[in-house]
Design an enzyme around this catalytic site. Structure first.
Site, PDB file in Angstrom:
ATOM      1  N   ASN A  58       0.037  -5.782  14.163  1.00 33.55           N
ATOM      2  CA  ASN A  58      -0.595  -5.837  12.989  1.00 33.55           C
ATOM      3  C   ASN A  58      -1.320  -7.400  13.004  1.00 33.55           C
ATOM      4  OD1 ASN A  58      -1.219  -6.399  10.262  1.00 33.55           O
ATOM      5  ND2 ASN A  58       0.834  -6.855   9.425  1.00 33.55           N
ATOM      6  N   GLY A  59      -2.496  -7.558  12.667  1.00 35.32           N
ATOM      7  CA  GLY A  59      -3.092  -8.953  12.463  1.00 35.32           C
ATOM      8  C   GLY A  59      -4.353  -8.777  13.503  1.00 35.32           C
ATOM      9  N   CYS A  92      -1.507  -3.964   8.275  1.00 37.62           N
ATOM     10  CA  CYS A  92      -0.801  -2.728   8.772  1.00 37.62           C
ATOM     11  C   CYS A  92       0.673  -2.760   8.540  1.00 37.62           C
ATOM     12  CB  CYS A  92      -1.272  -2.566  10.157  1.00 37.62           C
ATOM     13  SG  CYS A  92      -2.926  -2.598  10.787  1.00 37.62           S
ATOM     14  N   LYS A 132      -9.512  -9.292 -17.463  1.00 36.87           N
ATOM     15  CA  LYS A 132      -8.181  -9.134 -17.077  1.00 36.87           C
ATOM     16  C   LYS A 132      -7.362  -8.928 -18.258  1.00 36.87           C
ATOM     17  CE  LYS A 132      -8.676  -8.756 -13.027  1.00 36.87           C
ATOM     18  NZ  LYS A 132      -9.804  -7.969 -13.318  1.00 36.87           N
ATOM     19  N   GLU A 152     -14.374 -12.921 -16.074  1.00 37.01           N
ATOM     20  CA  GLU A 152     -13.570 -12.220 -15.464  1.00 37.01           C
ATOM     21  C   GLU A 152     -12.132 -12.619 -16.126  1.00 37.01           C
ATOM     22  OE1 GLU A 152     -11.164 -10.368 -12.540  1.00 37.01           O
ATOM     23  OE2 GLU A 152     -13.287 -10.122 -13.195  1.00 37.01           O
ATOM     24  N   TRP A 196      -4.445  -0.213   8.954  1.00 36.06           N
ATOM     25  CA  TRP A 196      -5.612  -0.393   8.057  1.00 36.06           C
ATOM     26  C   TRP A 196      -6.391  -1.082   9.205  1.00 36.06           C
ATOM     27  CZ3 TRP A 196      -7.857  -5.034   6.337  1.00 36.06           C
ATOM     28  CH2 TRP A 196      -8.781  -4.854   5.229  1.00 36.06           C
ATOM     29  N   GLU A 211      -8.070  -5.597 -19.754  1.00 30.58           N
ATOM     30  CA  GLU A 211      -7.709  -4.362 -18.774  1.00 30.58           C
ATOM     31  C   GLU A 211      -6.346  -3.890 -19.213  1.00 30.58           C
ATOM     32  OE1 GLU A 211     -10.284  -4.008 -15.080  1.00 30.58           O
ATOM     33  OE2 GLU A 211      -9.222  -5.589 -15.051  1.00 30.58           O
ATOM     34  N   LYS A 229      -8.304   3.162 -10.382  1.00 29.90           N
ATOM     35  CA  LYS A 229      -8.526   2.202  -9.282  1.00 29.90           C
ATOM     36  C   LYS A 229     -10.053   2.326  -8.765  1.00 29.90           C
ATOM     37  CE  LYS A 229      -7.612  -1.347  -7.185  1.00 29.90           C
ATOM     38  NZ  LYS A 229      -7.594  -2.636  -7.687  1.00 29.90           N
ATOM     39  N   HIS A 274     -24.275 -20.707 -30.729  1.00 30.69           N
ATOM     40  CA  HIS A 274     -25.378 -19.675 -31.159  1.00 30.69           C
ATOM     41  C   HIS A 274     -24.753 -18.423 -31.604  1.00 30.69           C
ATOM     42  CE1 HIS A 274     -28.348 -22.419 -29.592  1.00 30.69           C
ATOM     43  NE2 HIS A 274     -27.522 -22.534 -28.538  1.00 30.69           N
ATOM     44  N   ARG A 279       0.525  -0.255   3.169  1.00 29.41           N
ATOM     45  CA  ARG A 279      -0.073  -1.360   4.095  1.00 29.41           C
ATOM     46  C   ARG A 279      -1.422  -0.757   4.585  1.00 29.41           C
ATOM     47  NH1 ARG A 279       3.169  -5.941   4.434  1.00 29.41           N
ATOM     48  NH2 ARG A 279       2.330  -6.226   6.465  1.00 29.41           N
TER      49      ARG A 279
END
Length: 608
Positions: free
Chosen positions: A98-99, A2, A485, A481, A74, A488, A603, A504, A27
């Protein structure tokens, strides 16, 4: 994650705080609020929604005040709503936070016994009432210090008291907080961009420190009240750079946020002394765990790779068969689902159209749906039976980094919970797995130290047109992955393969112009990976090995190598990911690509 902002000084605090909230909206984005003094009283304005929703309320009030605190949220405890939005108040005490307060349930029960009434679902209101309890006969800073002796967790907060109209008290423990210094004015925020247009002279508050802000100065102490001498730092960032915390791109910032994101995903969800995972975090009961006879994991892109890692972990630790599907294919193949099937959807945004369609298909066939998601209040979280939030914080770069590693951590926790709940994991074994998890953020920090070394490797390879990524077993999806990356953000063609599959077909691609990234940590498949490296080297491939604990044999077969600080087989997947993220990032930068907003990508993919 947050955003906190505060101001005390000779200007009107309201526009300062509102502007700071806009700069902190990355945030948190589900509710916002502001508290300020007017005519000796504290007024609070707050609402569910974006900052502009709060701004509409504030603009109607024609407010002027020399002290204000604000917050953009958040959500962690409690859904996004007007009641759960910050600031919270208890009589004359008002707080933004925050937290996470880990022992908030215990504290809440005690405060209710003392006669305090709760109007929200948040842990923040607990903290507010607790400070109020001790503020009756003490200055605000003393009340805060007394309250903190009872609080467990990671947090930053700012608090004001109606009886002390010229004071803001701010506290940090494992959550960022910074003070800005001006001429007769002082600023407080979670991040420098919130006030950078007003002040470039700052003091960074460290863990277990408290700041008491008056109009005539700031006093910083430890939690025991001992004064501290703090250095003043001059910020040289431009405002646009400051929004990225001094990093060149959001993606790099988010790569470096992973130790914090992983710690937040773990926090409050394990009981190390008992070797337990809090199964209620997954919405599961012991009976539900025992009744599961099959699991489907369904996701897209990066989340799909996390799902494959999850398959290895769940099958080995819980001995439940797991199928992993790409969401866009799942509903077109008439999957075999019963009432004892657990369907796991993995989605960063919670708004991915293909994943939402798969959720609806699974529910229609009678499965219980668990979503692993990063965005509270998202469609996936609302439509699922259960939801596990990863707490990685807003991810702005299109190429996912911290969302991926926290998804792996979430699946690791789930695998332990399922394994122990079904009697396949002993208390001792689960305790060891949890102990390794608690060390993971520090090991990720160590992996970040490879950045300069990887940057140098990137300078040798960024002109290549093709890459191969190889891994075995649970590391195969990490090879996938790593290749994703690179594709992308650098637009280089790259493919991930199981290392044993190379002979193979893919081995035909290898020559001196094709770099081969090999994941070669120690383990039962290590010798086989070395053989695959020999095969690639003999064809002239430039091998980049990611090893563990400075392994010599893999280094000898490689043109370039980096080494992680090894964990167990399951968590090595996270550590191996970090160098691959950094390699893709540096290659993309060298090629002049738009790292944060690569072409043709969004996104959150909200169409099929």
């Amino acid at each position: 994650m947050c955003g906190i902002i505060g101001y005390i000084g000779n200007k009107n605090a309201i526009p300062v705080v509102m502007d700071g909230l806009k700069r902190l909206e990355y945030r948190g984005y589900d509710s916002a609020g502001i508290a300020y003094f007017t005519e000796g009283k504290i007024e609070v304005k707050r609402c569910k929604g974006k900052i502009h929703d709060l701004e509409s309320i504030v603009n109607k009030c024609n407010i002027s005040s020399n002290l204000a605190i604000g917050h953009t949220r958040w959500a962690t405890h409690g859904k996004p709503s007007d009641e759960n939005a910050h600031p919270h108040r208890s009589d004359g005490i008002v707080i933004v936070h925050n937290g996470i307060i880990e022992n908030y349930v215990e504290l809440k029960h005690r405060l209710q016994e003392d006669g305090f009434t709760f109007t929200s679902e948040t842990d923040t209101e607990v903290l507010c009432h607790l400070i109020n309890k001790y503020s009756k006969t003490n200055p605000l800073e003393e009340a805060v210090r007394t309250a903190l002796k009872e609080v467990k967790g990671a947090y930053a907060f700012a608090v004001i008291n109606e009886r002390e109209p010229d004071k803001i008290v701010a506290v940090r423990k494992e959550s960022p907080l910074v003070i800005g210094l001006g001429e007769g004015e002082y600023f407080l925020a979670s991040d420098v961009p919130a006030f950078l247009s007003h002040s470039k002279e700052v003091i960074f508050i460290e863990n277990n420190e408290m700041a008491v802000m008056h109009r005539d100065g700031v006093i910083i102490t430890d939690f025991e009240g001992m004064p501290l001498n703090k250095n003043v730092v001059t910020i040289s960032w431009s405002p646009s750079m400051a929004e990225k915390g001094g990093y060149r791109h959001f993606m790099l910032k988010e790569i470096y946020e992973q130790p914090r994101a992983i710690a937040d995903t773990i926090r409050g969800r394990v009981l190390p002394e008992k070797g337990d995972v809090a199964i209620e975090e997954f919405g599961l009961t012991p009976e539900a765990i025992k009744s599961v006879d099959k699991i489907f994991i369904v996701a897209c892109g990066t989340s799909y790779h996390a799902g494959i890692v999850g398959k290895y972990m769940i099958e080995e630790l819980a001995r439940i068969p797991v199928e992993v599907d790409i969401a866009s294919e799942f509903r077109y193949r008439n999957p075999l689902i019963t009432g004892n099937t657990l369907f796991i959807a993995i989605t960063q945004s919670g708004e991915t159209a293909d994943t939402l369609a798969a959720i609806r298909e699974a529910k229609g066939l009678g499965a219980k749906v668990l979503s692993i998601c990063n965005v509270i209040g998202s469609t996936a979280s609302r439509e699922s039976d259960f939801v596990f939030y990863t707490h990685s914080g807003p991810e702005i770069g299109v190429a996912s980094t911290k969302a991926f590693t926290t998804q792996i951590v979430a699946l690791y926790l789930l695998a332990i919970a399922l394994g122990k709940g079904r009697g396949n994991l002993s208390g001792e074994a689960s305790s060891m797995l949890i102990e390794e998890l608690l060390h993971l953020p520090a090991r990720v920090e160590h992996a970040m130290e490879l950045d300069r070394e990887i940057s140098s490797i990137a300078k040798e390879l960024f002109k290549a047109k093709d890459f191969l990524y190889l891994g075995r077993g649970i590391n195969y999806p990490i090879a996938l992955e790593g290749a994703l990356k690179l594709k992308e953000i650098s637009y280089i063609h790259a493919e991930g393969y199981p290392a044993g599959e190379m002979k193979h077909g893919p081995i035909a691609l290898i020559d001196e112009d094709v770099p081969v990234v090999v994941l070669a940590p120690s383990g039962k498949l290590y010798e086989k990976v070395l053989s695959n490296m020999e095969e690639a080297k003999s064809r002239g491939g430039a091998i980049i090995a990611v090893t563990s604990n400075n392994d010599g044999a893999a280094k000898k077969l490689s043109r370039y190598s980096v080494s992680i600080n090894e964990s167990n087989t399951y968590l090595n997947t996270v550590l191996l990911t970090i160098p691959l993220q950094l390699l893709a990032y540096h290659i993309a930068v060298l090629r002049g690509c738009d790292v944060d907003q690569p072409r043709n990508l969004a996104k959150s993919v909200t169409v099929e």
